[in-house]
Write a protein that holds these residues in place. Structure first.
Motif, PDB file in Angstrom:
ATOM      1  N   TRP A 116       4.259   5.504  -5.350  1.00  0.00           N
ATOM      2  CA  TRP A 116       4.310   5.489  -6.802  1.00  0.00           C
ATOM      3  C   TRP A 116       3.353   6.517  -7.385  1.00  0.00           C
ATOM      4  CZ3 TRP A 116       0.672   4.455 -10.569  1.00  0.00           C
ATOM      5  CH2 TRP A 116       1.184   4.353 -11.875  1.00  0.00           C
ATOM      6  N   GLU A 117       2.186   6.545  -6.774  1.00  0.00           N
ATOM      7  CA  GLU A 117       1.183   7.489  -7.257  1.00  0.00           C
ATOM      8  C   GLU A 117       1.704   8.921  -7.180  1.00  0.00           C
ATOM      9  OE1 GLU A 117      -2.746   7.749  -5.270  1.00  0.00           O
ATOM     10  OE2 GLU A 117      -3.223   6.172  -6.702  1.00  0.00           O
ATOM     11  N   ARG A 118       2.275   9.207  -6.012  1.00  0.00           N
ATOM     12  CA  ARG A 118       2.778  10.561  -5.815  1.00  0.00           C
ATOM     13  C   ARG A 118       3.934  10.832  -6.750  1.00  0.00           C
ATOM     14  NH1 ARG A 118       3.162  10.754  -0.113  1.00  0.00           N
ATOM     15  NH2 ARG A 118       5.350  11.190  -0.309  1.00  0.00           N
ATOM     16  N   ALA A 119       4.816   9.805  -6.861  1.00  0.00           N
ATOM     17  CA  ALA A 119       6.014   9.991  -7.667  1.00  0.00           C
ATOM     18  C   ALA A 119       5.648  10.220  -9.126  1.00  0.00           C
ATOM     19  CB  ALA A 119       6.919   8.786  -7.535  1.00  0.00           C
ATOM     20  N   ALA A 157       0.839  -1.196   0.000  1.00  0.00           N
ATOM     21  CA  ALA A 157       0.000   0.000   0.000  1.00  0.00           C
ATOM     22  C   ALA A 157       0.872   1.243   0.000  1.00  0.00           C
ATOM     23  CB  ALA A 157      -0.919  -0.013   1.204  1.00  0.00           C
ATOM     24  N   GLY A 158       1.941   1.161   0.804  1.00  0.00           N
ATOM     25  CA  GLY A 158       2.863   2.287   0.869  1.00  0.00           C
ATOM     26  C   GLY A 158       3.525   2.541  -0.475  1.00  0.00           C
ATOM     27  N   ILE A 159       3.931   1.442  -1.120  1.00  0.00           N
ATOM     28  CA  ILE A 159       4.581   1.573  -2.423  1.00  0.00           C
ATOM     29  C   ILE A 159       3.602   2.204  -3.408  1.00  0.00           C
ATOM     30  CG2 ILE A 159       5.461   0.269  -4.390  1.00  0.00           C
ATOM     31  CD1 ILE A 159       6.641  -1.699  -2.318  1.00  0.00           C
ATOM     32  N   GLY A 160       2.363   1.702  -3.345  1.00  0.00           N
ATOM     33  CA  GLY A 160       1.342   2.251  -4.232  1.00  0.00           C
ATOM     34  C   GLY A 160       1.199   3.755  -4.042  1.00  0.00           C
ATOM     35  N   ASN A 161       1.148   4.139  -2.774  1.00  0.00           N
ATOM     36  CA  ASN A 161       1.006   5.556  -2.476  1.00  0.00           C
ATOM     37  C   ASN A 161       2.161   6.357  -3.052  1.00  0.00           C
ATOM     38  OD1 ASN A 161      -1.374   5.756  -1.161  1.00  0.00           O
ATOM     39  ND2 ASN A 161      -0.507   5.285   0.850  1.00  0.00           N
ATOM     40  N   THR A 176      -9.304   9.481   1.277  1.00  0.00           N
ATOM     41  CA  THR A 176     -10.173   8.335   1.036  1.00  0.00           C
ATOM     42  C   THR A 176      -9.388   7.083   0.726  1.00  0.00           C
ATOM     43  OG1 THR A 176     -10.376   9.129  -1.209  1.00  0.00           O
ATOM     44  CG2 THR A 176     -12.169   9.633   0.272  1.00  0.00           C
ATOM     45  N   LYS A 177      -8.196   7.224   0.234  1.00  0.00           N
ATOM     46  CA  LYS A 177      -7.398   6.035  -0.067  1.00  0.00           C
ATOM     47  C   LYS A 177      -7.074   5.282   1.221  1.00  0.00           C
ATOM     48  CE  LYS A 177      -3.475   4.916  -3.010  1.00  0.00           C
ATOM     49  NZ  LYS A 177      -3.298   3.663  -2.347  1.00  0.00           N
TER      50      LYS A 177
END
Lengths: 860, 619
Positions: free
Chosen positions: A441-444, A435-439, B470-471
């Motif tokens: 990645w999204e931000r990056a 989940a952290g990686i996803g976050n 929300t995430k």
């Protein structure tokens, strides 16, 4: 196994009165010894006895508080509290000389708690936990100590009391062991206090207080409950002589389920008197947080409690028991090692517990084997507070003979291993990490795209600025050297074409990029078309038009052609001025607005050619000050519009309609005129010679009209019908204007006798006749411009050697002045605010214009 | 020789009594010294009883016996008192050459009193009689007391009335004092104490039999008798309790007030009045009372050691009734804090509640308390529950990061303990929950871990949802649901789920519904309308009566452009009145409008009204 060599350093020897109650305590550089009767204070620095505290009854237990108060439990008496005898003494040189130890008799006044039944106590922070033996009860009492500055001010407040029924353990071995030891230590419970590591209530420094241990939170939670773990409650563990290990969370209020009121509960039973309770690292993971709880019985049973994965059951506490050779007289823990003494030998036991889940079928991991340290007869010991991670382990021990010795043993090097994560946690951890990686990645990716956009914008801006600077520097160069080629240039060519059965004049602009940079997306070609003399034709709207052609990319060396209509037929107002410019829109840099940039460009508008706040504008062919670039376009356009007609005869119907419309649509025009309007331009033949060459040379067989014809050819050259100019024989050209009027241009050779001092001066007279004033004006203007261009390009270098006669000049001046006056007179009503549209004024202006045009000055 | 011995023994007796009194007067009375005195007098008594009983020595012997027994009573070692007492009586009878074959105390007393009826030793005997009375009082032998007192008043058996109080009124005991012989407590003091205690005990017995009106009469009479302050306050409190039980709350409050006027240290009166206020739904007064009680208790524990002046014979020794203990007991300060905080949350006094919960949590982390025995139904909930309640309160106070921190604590502590799979067989569970002991507790405990961890994630999800993250909120709601999914409930169908054992299941069910609803709303905010629709529909299956979920559903339909369904759903939500059946649920799973949903209800209402108006125009 290779025997371990350890160095033993003997410090002192004391007589022991009662070997059962020997206690050893380390406090900084001082060693507190309880030799059964008195308390001795031994200075490890000077290696000598510094004080003796004498009590009425034998001391059974000893503790030292953070403020260096000595707490001593005396047999059948109670707990005394005395301040450390060293405190009042100042380190004067006299004191050093004084070799005799202080002997202090502890008076009955310093008794803190009078309770004959107390058998053991523990000092944990500001709490005293006592265990007293009743008839059929063990009573655990909690007291809060508030220490004063001196020993007397200490007072005690009872907080709570818990009871557990005693079990009369009748074990046959007891007596024998007891007899060997020769004391009654068997009957004493062992107390220790366990703090969850990382909790708020755990004291920062635990090394100073023996009996206080840290334990990792997972095992702590498993053993003592969620409630105790949540409030970070210290837990008192009490090992009773009957083998039971009782625990009491200090902070947890009584458990809610009714019936289970007693907070004191039994954890396990060793079924033999408990000798030691402590925590140990005991894992192959090299962490410093103790991960297991160790309890050792007097007869050698070792209980090791660890937190294990229960295979789908969450974490479970694993109770593993094994036996070592007893009797265990005393023990202490350092890191993952337990050191214990069986009166005859001192042994080291490495606690190594595999963290793998214990399946039911799997055999128990082999119990660790103790290693002999070859030191005998140790009856009390403590670890010195050395760094547990590195260096050798040092033990302070007291032998049966009363010898105080320091035992130093080599520390085996631990292979640093990576702490492993238990499987149950791993799933959650992996999820969290993903989940952290996803976050991230999204931000990056969002940031990356922004950065990319910015880079792109900057690159394009850089390109644009490069182009700007190139153009600006070229303009300067060009000012000095005229025939310098612009790196980016625009040329216009006009042509007639038939659109919707109407002739319209099309302008084809060719943008040529011969510079080093490519013109990229964001640039656009802007063509601004406006009539030069639109004011003459009052009926028509003086409208200028701007065409913008954005283009994707124009590499260097490439060309771009755009075609735009200049106007059809009668709506065309000639001559026209065409300004071409390159515009770079800052908006194209991206969706983001760049207010800073536009501000900057706004403030620097004097140096950077900008028109609007958010775009850069580079003029290509421009400015009134430098007509060279524009002139050919104007002239040819005007002339070609005239010269086109002979080659393509107009449609009679169209011509008719056009003329009809023109008649109706032009009310200012004095419709039926018998004589056409005419205008004349006189140019000295000398001047034109450079262009048209020697008479006869360009004309071929032109005869008498040679010069005139070639002049006419020159005037008409570069226009749409120029390929037919070769056929021109007479110096007269008749053309049909788009408006429907015919126009005639005649070139004559005249000789002016009065102009020059040298005598006759040959000149060319260009006469323009037409019934349309607009046509006359347009053609006249075109011719003038053409000649002007010729003049500016040829004046340099050759000077006119013609000496003009003063008289003719004066005459010309006079004529010009009268005309000027007449013009001013005609303009008076306009100046007074009367409508200039009155026909009277128009007529007067027209006549002035005609006079001007009919008697032109000779252009030399 | 006799005279010398008499003198010596008298002195010894006097010295012990003096020492006792000195110790007793000192602050925090030393237990050891008292033990020593007790043992000393006991030895002395044994010495005296070593010589043959003679009438000259009998007064000394009776006095020493009296002192010894008083000390025994004081030290709560009642075991040997009766035996010693009987032996003393036999010795007395021996001294006057009176033989009796019966060892029954009542018969013995009867004989002894008759034999000594006109002697000067009667006062000594009466003192001893008081000890006997006290002893029976302490062991609640009311019948024996009645018989004994009847003997003393020498009434005829025929006139024997059941009314003990009239007997006591008629009771006259000689109070002659011998200045040479010191006694630990004068007979008069003793006698003052005994009647009131007897009447109280009678009242208390009535209360245990739930005969409150009779108890009230007894207490009212006890209140009219002279008594020490603390005892009087207790009497008033008990009166108030009886009034409260008889459904006369105002009178009860009056009595409690009197109790506090007499002795402000009577905390139970304050606590009981708080309970009455709660019953009367006077929340303001209840909160005030509880606050006062809390501050008084906190001060009390600090001052406790400073002034404890106990009487030699304390009424507490005499009145060892369980019933009285339970009435007079005051919950621990932590429990009071908790009940205050709960009341404040339910009364929407959020800021106050937050402070109280924070106080409670810090108290839990630092204060060592002696478990107080109170009634079973009022006890502090488990620590994780307190944490979750605190988190819930913080959520309502919009301190989102604090919510997350508190919940994180609960999660990290419980997470490790949850098994992969927890099968809950309801039919088996029925047995399990009725069972006591460790086999019940382990499974139940694990179920609670699941509940706590899931609830903590749910509250975190709400907090993130409120912060518009929300995430994160979706992630947390999902975790909550994952925990809940570990519990599989096996229902045999035959079980009637009306028992308390199903409460856990209901709670889990509700939590599941709430978490689904939360996730649905979060999905909606993220624009994942399909997922939102699915979750909200599932949530509606778990909790049917919650309007908030329906509102969420309406909003999703609206955003999906499915107006017809939105209207149907809206009508449904408007027609069904919200059933407030959340009474048995934990506080942290209650729903409040501002807690449950993230979008603006008012806006939705307006939008729907607009839709209806438009429809009204068109159709």
């Amino acid at each position: 196994m290779e025997p371990i060599r350890c160095s033993v350093e003997s410090w002192a020897q004391f007589g022991l009165s009662n070997r059962a109650n020997v206690k050893l305590l380390l406090a900084g550089t001082e060693v507190l010894l309880c030799t059964g009767g008195d308390v001795l204070v031994f200075s490890s620095k000077n290696k000598r006895l510094s004080a003796v505290l004498q009590f009425d009854t034998p001391v059974t237990h000893l503790a030292l508080s953070e403020r260096r108060h000595i707490y001593a439990a005396c047999e059948k008496d109670g707990i005394y509290c005395v301040s450390s005898p060293h405190q009042p003494r100042l380190p004067s040189p006299l004191a050093v000389e004084d070799q005799n130890p202080i002997i202090q008799r502890v008076a009955g006044e310093s008794i803190l708690l009078k309770d004959e039944t107390i058998v053991s106590f523990l000092l944990a922070g500001d709490l005293i936990i006592t265990v007293s033996q009743g008839e059929a009860m063990w009573t655990l009492s909690l007291y809060k100590v508030s220490e004063g500055s001196s020993s007397k001010a200490s007072n005690l407040r009872k907080l709570a009391e818990h009871r557990v029924p005693a079990i009369k353990a009748a074990q046959p071995h007891h007596k024998s062991v007891e007899d060997e030891d020769g004391g009654a230590t068997i009957g004493r419970p062992v107390l220790s206090c366990i703090y969850p590591s990382g909790g708020s209530s755990s004291p920062s420094e635990l090394s100073g207080s023996p009996g206080c241990f840290l334990l990792e939170p997972a095992l702590f939670t498993l053993l003592f409950g969620v409630d105790a773990a949540l409030v970070g409650s210290p837990v008192v563990l009490c090992g009773l002589p009957d083998g039971r290990l009782c625990y009491l969370p200090l902070l947890v209020p009584g458990v809610s389920s009714s019936g289970q009121r007693t907070a004191l509960r039994v954890l396990h039973s060793l079924e033999q008197p408990v000798a030691f309770i402590g925590t140990s690292v005991a894992m192959e993971t090299g962490g410093r947080v103790p991960r297991s709880l160790v309890a050792i019985g007097r007869l050698g049973r070792v209980l090791l409690l660890t937190a294990n994965d229960g295979g789908g059951e969450g974490k479970v506490a694993r109770f593993s028991e094994f036996s070592i050779r007893g009797p265990v007289v005393c023990a202490c823990v350092n890191g993952s090692h337990v050191y214990y003494s069986t009166a005859t030998d001192l042994l080291s036991l490495k606690l190594n517990v595999t963290s793998s889940s214990d399946q039911p079928g799997q055999p128990e991991s082999p119990s660790p084997t103790p290693v002999s340290l070859n030191v005998c007869r140790v009856i009390a010991m403590t670890t010195t507070s050395s760094d547990p991670t590195g260096g050798a382990v040092e033990l302070l021990a007291l032998s049966l003979q009363g010898r105080l010795q320091k035992i130093r043993l080599p520390q085996e090097v631990d292979v640093g291993s990576v702490p492993r994560l238990p499987a149950s946690l791993a799933g959650q951890r992996v999820k969290d990490l993903l989940a952290g990686i996803g976050n991230v990645w999204e931000r990056a990716s969002a940031l990356k795209s922004i950065v990319q956009n910015k880079n792109d914008s900057l690159r394009r801006l850089n390109q644009a600025l490069n182009i700007c600077s190139m153009m600006l520097s070229n303009q300067k160069v060009e000012d000095q050297a005229r025939d310098h080629q612009q790196p980016i240039s625009c040329r216009g060519v006009t042509s007639w074409s038939c659109v919707l059965q109407e002739d319209s004049l099309m302008l084809t602009c060719t943008l040529e990029n011969s510079g080093a940079f490519a013109l990229e997306h964001g640039w656009s070609l802007c063509v601004h078309v406006y009539p030069v003399s639109g004011s003459l034709t009052t009926g028509r709207a003086n409208h200028s038009r701007t065409y913008t052609f954005p283009f994707q990319k124009l590499d260097s060396g490439h060309k771009l052609n755009v075609t735009l209509p200049l106007g059809t037929g009668h709506s065309l107002s000639l001559p026209l001025t065409v300004d071409c410019s390159l515009i770079f829109s800052l908006r194209s840099l991206g969706s983001l607005e760049e207010p800073k940039l536009s501000e900057n460009t706004g403030s620097q508008s004097s140096s950077v050619p900008t028109q609007h706040s958010n775009c850069i504008c580079l003029p290509l062919n421009h400015t009134s000050c430098r007509p060279a670039g524009r002139c050919p376009l104007d002239a040819t356009t005007s002339l070609s519009s005239v010269s086109k007609q002979p080659s393509s005869p107009p449609d009679p119907v169209h011509a008719f309609l056009s003329s009809r419309r023109a008649e109706r649509g032009d009310p200012a025009d004095p419709g039926q005129r018998s004589t056409p309007y005419s205008a004349t331009v006189k140019v000295s033949a000398e001047l034109l010679r450079g262009v048209i060459g020697a008479p006869g040379a360009g004309g071929g067989g032109a005869g008498v009209h040679g010069v005139s014809v070639s002049a006419l050819r020159w005037l008409l050259s570069g226009s749409a019908g120029s390929d037919r100019l070769e056929a021109l024989q007479t110096p007269t050209v008749t053309g049909l204007c788009p408006t429907g009027y015919t126009a005639r241009m005649t070139v004559k050779e005249v000789t002016l006798s009065d102009a020059s001092v040298d005598g006759a001066l040959s000149a060319l007279e260009v006469q323009i006749d037409s019934f349309s004033v607009a046509t006359v004006c347009g053609l006249h203007y075109a011719v003038i411009r053409r000649i002007q261009h010729l003049l500016t390009s040829s004046t340099r270098g050759q000077e006119s050697r013609v000496q003009l006669r003063e008289e003719s000049l004066r005459q010309a001046m006079q004529r010009a002045e009268t005309l000027h006056k007449a013009l001013q007179a005609a303009l008076v009503p306009t100046a007074l605010g009367v409508s200039p549209n009155s026909s009277r004024t128009s007529h007067r202006l027209l006549s002035i214009y005609q006079q001007l045009r009919e008697n032109p000055l000779l252009i030399l | 020789m006799d005279a010398y011995l008499l003198e010596k023994w008298t002195q010894a007796n006097n010295s012990f009594v003096k020492e006792w009194k000195v110790t007793d007067g000192r602050i925090g009375g030393n237990h050891g010294v008292k033990e020593k005195c007790h043992k000393g007098t006991l030895k002395l008594l044994q010495k005296i009883q070593g010589v043959p009983a003679v009438i000259e020595l009998i007064q000394l012997e009776l006095a020493v016996a009296y002192n010894t027994l008083v000390f025994s009573l004081n030290l709560s070692s009642l075991s040997d008192v009766q035996q010693s007492l009987t032996y003393t009586l036999l010795r007395a009878l021996e001294a006057v050459d009176c033989q009796t074959s019966s060892m029954d105390p009542i018969v013995l007393w009867c004989v002894t009193l008759k034999s000594f009826s006109n002697t000067s030793h009667l006062s000594c005997l009466h003192s001893l009689l008081c000890v006997q009375w006290a002893l029976w009082l302490a062991s609640c032998q009311m019948q024996s007391i009645r018989h004994l007192l009847r003997d003393v008043t020498q009434e005829e058996v025929t006139a024997s009335s059941q009314d003990l109080r009239t007997v006591i009124q008629k009771l006259s005991l000689s109070e002659k004092e011998n200045s040479n012989l010191l006694v630990a407590v004068t007979a008069r003091e003793f006698k003052d104490l005994l009647p009131i205690c007897t009447i109280l005990l009678e009242g208390l017995e009535n209360i245990t039999q739930e005969n409150y009106s009779a108890a009230l009469v007894a207490f009212l009479q006890a209140a009219s008798l002279p008594a020490p302050r603390t005892l009087l306050a207790q009497v008033h409190t008990l009166t108030g309790f009886a009034f409260a039980k008889l459904d006369q709350p105002q009178s009860a409050l009056q009595s409690y007030r009197k109790a506090m006027e007499v002795d402000f240290g009577c905390h139970s009166a304050l606590y009981q009045s708080a309970l009455v206020y709660r019953q009367l739904k006077n929340t303001q007064a209840e909160i005030e009372a509880l606050r006062l009680l809390h501050s008084a208790l906190v001060q009390h524990t600090e001052e406790q050691t400073v002034n404890t002046r106990v009487m030699i014979i304390s009424p507490d020794v005499l009145l060892s009734s369980k019933c009285k203990d339970s009435i007079m007991a005051v919950p621990s300060p932590q429990l009071i804090l908790h009940s205050l905080a709960c009341t404040c949350v339910l009364e929407d006094r959020i800021l106050e509640a937050v402070e109280l919960y924070l106080d409670l949590m810090s108290s839990l982390q630092s204060d060592i308390t002696q478990p107080v025995c109170t009634e079973a139904d009022v006890s502090l909930p488990r620590v994780p529950v307190v944490y979750l309640e605190a988190a819930f309160t913080l959520l309502r106070a919009k301190r989102m990061w604090d919510v997350i921190t508190v919940c994180e604590e609960v999660i990290t502590k419980t997470m490790n303990l949850i098994p992969e799979r927890l099968v809950l067989d309801l039919s088996e569970e029925h047995l399990l929950f009725s069972m006591e002991g460790p086999s019940k507790s382990l499974k139940h405990e694990r179920l609670e871990y699941v509940l706590w961890a899931a609830a903590a994630h749910y509250l975190q999800g709400l907090a993130y949802c409120k912060m518009k993250d929300t995430k994160e909120s979706v992630a947390n709601f999902t975790r909550s649901l994952n925990w809940l999914a570990k519990v599989s409930i096996k229902s045999t169908g035959t079980l009637v789920g009306d028992q308390g054992d199903c409460e856990v299941v209901k709670t889990l069910q509700r939590l599941r519904g709430l978490a689904l609803a939360g996730r649905g709303v979060s999905f909606m905010e993220r624009g994942q309308l399909k997922e939102a629709l699915r979750d909200l529909k599932l949530s509606l299956q778990s909790i049917t009566e919650l309007q908030m979920i329906k509102f969420g559903l309406v909003e999703v339909y609206r955003r999906l452009g499915r107006q017809e369904e939105a209207i149907v759903c809206w009508r449904e939500s408007q027609s069904s009145s919200e059933a407030v059946s959340s009474g048995n649920l934990p506080l942290y799973l209650q729903t409040f409008p501002e807690v449950s949903l993230c979008f603006d209800i008012n806006y939705l209402k307006k939008a729907m009204e607009d839709t209806f108006q438009r429809r009204g125009v068109f159709t």
